[in-house]
Design an enzyme around this catalytic site. Structure first.
Site, short mmCIF file in Angstrom:
data_model
loop_
_atom_site.label_atom_id
_atom_site.label_comp_id
_atom_site.label_asym_id
_atom_site.label_seq_id
_atom_site.Cartn_x
_atom_site.Cartn_y
_atom_site.Cartn_z
N ASP A 37 0.83 -1.21 0.00
CA ASP A 37 0.00 0.00 0.00
C ASP A 37 0.87 1.26 0.00
O ASP A 37 1.99 1.26 0.49
CB ASP A 37 -0.91 -0.03 1.24
CG ASP A 37 -2.09 0.91 1.10
OD1 ASP A 37 -2.36 1.38 -0.03
OD2 ASP A 37 -2.74 1.19 2.12
N ASN A 86 -10.88 -2.59 -5.50
CA ASN A 86 -10.10 -1.68 -6.35
C ASN A 86 -10.74 -1.45 -7.72
O ASN A 86 -10.43 -0.49 -8.41
CB ASN A 86 -8.65 -2.18 -6.52
CG ASN A 86 -7.80 -2.06 -5.27
OD1 ASN A 86 -6.86 -2.82 -5.06
ND2 ASN A 86 -8.10 -1.09 -4.41
C1 IPE Z 1 -5.44 -2.73 -0.20
O1 IPE Z 1 -5.10 -1.40 -0.38
C2 IPE Z 1 -5.45 -3.44 -1.53
C3 IPE Z 1 -4.14 -3.66 -2.14
C4 IPE Z 1 -3.00 -3.36 -1.62
C5 IPE Z 1 -4.17 -4.31 -3.42
P1 IPE Z 1 -6.22 -0.27 -0.56
O2 IPE Z 1 -5.50 1.01 -0.68
O3 IPE Z 1 -7.12 -0.64 -1.67
O4 IPE Z 1 -7.02 -0.39 0.81
P2 IPE Z 1 -7.82 0.70 1.61
O5 IPE Z 1 -8.81 1.30 0.67
O6 IPE Z 1 -6.84 1.70 2.10
O7 IPE Z 1 -8.45 -0.04 2.74
C1 IPE Z 2 -1.59 0.30 -3.38
O1 IPE Z 2 -1.38 1.66 -3.39
C2 IPE Z 2 -1.79 -0.26 -4.76
C3 IPE Z 2 -3.15 -0.77 -5.02
C4 IPE Z 2 -4.12 -0.80 -4.16
C5 IPE Z 2 -3.41 -1.27 -6.36
P1 IPE Z 2 -2.59 2.70 -3.38
O2 IPE Z 2 -2.96 2.99 -4.81
O3 IPE Z 2 -3.69 2.21 -2.54
O4 IPE Z 2 -1.91 3.98 -2.75
P2 IPE Z 2 -2.49 4.94 -1.64
O5 IPE Z 2 -2.98 4.09 -0.51
O6 IPE Z 2 -3.61 5.69 -2.27
O7 IPE Z 2 -1.35 5.80 -1.25
MG MG Z 3 -4.10 2.38 -0.58
#
Ligand code: IPE
Ligand code: IPE
Ligand code: MG
Length: 261
Positions: A37, A86
């Protein structure tokens, strides 16, 4: 593309790297799971207008961590790459993530074979666009005989969906007279999850400091040790993995019992 008003490069927040020699090879976590993340925040922090630059940078971390895990002797690495939820992100971001995934598959197959790593996927692979699914399936086939480590890529993965799917499979067996309800134990249930042969994670790492599990491996993490680091995924490297393993090795896993003096 980076914006013109690129901000100053922020100072690294990563902890001081600890030496790998401190790792006790006898007490390595067999299965490590990672919620990767912080890509979007990394892009913002580095002055990029698009979150995509963060996802792109995150692929370098995937490459480094997959290789390091195999070299350190980890047997299973589960990476949360794309959740069921996602799909609700803006279409442009989802499309770019799919394209990056396809590129990663194309590029990574050689290195997976070189490092004797087998790819498996957990999640609803049918949700993926055909051009991605084909590439993923090709890499699964191409690495099926590899033995050193299994890379479990979680794609269009949601743990509640996985549990519902398992329940449906069991109901089907009951309907067909192949199973009776009283024969459903937690072991039987676990066999219906995507990849029961991988076993439960010993260590779950989440980057970017978020204190939640976001629908990841809910059944499997019942007794998993959790490690949360403020490091954003695109900055996560081998030394951070080593730090997480050392932290894990300092813990006492009790599984509800009392450890006798
Ligand atoms: C969790 O991260 C999913 C992945 C790392 C693929 P998200 O960024 O989607 O989760 P939330 O929304 O912060 O809970
Ligand atoms: C994790 O990074 C990647 C996926 C969930 C695909 P994020 O895209 O959630 O990045 P933040 O949490 O918005 O920084
Ligand atoms: Mg995230």
């Amino acid at each position: 593309m980076p914006s013109n008003k690129k901000t100053q490069r922020p100072k690294k927040t990563s902890p001081v790297p600890k030496s790998e020699s401190e790792i006790d090879p006898e007490r390595l976590p067999r299965h490590v799971a990672i919620i990767m993340d912080g890509n979007g925040r990394w892009a913002k922090l580095h002055g990029y207008r698009s979150r995509i630059q963060g996802h792109r940078a995150g692929i370098k971390s995937v490459e480094a961590v997959v290789e390091a895990s195999a070299e350190l002797g980890i047997k299973v690495l589960s990476l949360y790459a794309f959740s069921k939820e996602n799909w609700l992100r803006p279409r442009h971001e989802v499309n770019m993530l799919m394209r990056l995934l396809a590129q990663y598959m194309e590029k990574e197959v050689k290195r997976l074979n070189k490092n004797d790593i087998k790819l498996v996927v957990s999640g609803d692979i049918d949700d993926l666009p055909l051009f991605v699914r084909e590439k993923v399936e090709r890499v699964i086939q191409a690495t099926v005989k590899n033995q050193r480590m299994t890379l479990n890529l979680c794609l269009s993965y949601g743990s509640r969906d996985e549990i519902v799917r398992a329940t449906r499979l069991l109901c089907q067996q009951v309907l067909e007279g192949r199973l009776t309800p009283e024969k459903i134990t937690k072991e039987v249930f676990a066999q219906m999850l995507y990849h029961p042969e991988l076993g439960d994670p010993d260590l779950l790492i989440r980057t970017s400091g978020e204190m939640r599990v976001s629908n990841f491996l809910l059944w499997q993490i019942a007794y998993t040790e959790i490690y949360i680091t403020p490091v954003l995924w695109p900055d996560f490297r081998r030394e951070h993995l080593v730090e997480a393993i050392l932290d894990y090795q300092r813990r006492e896993r009790r599984f509800g019992r009392v450890i006798e003096e």
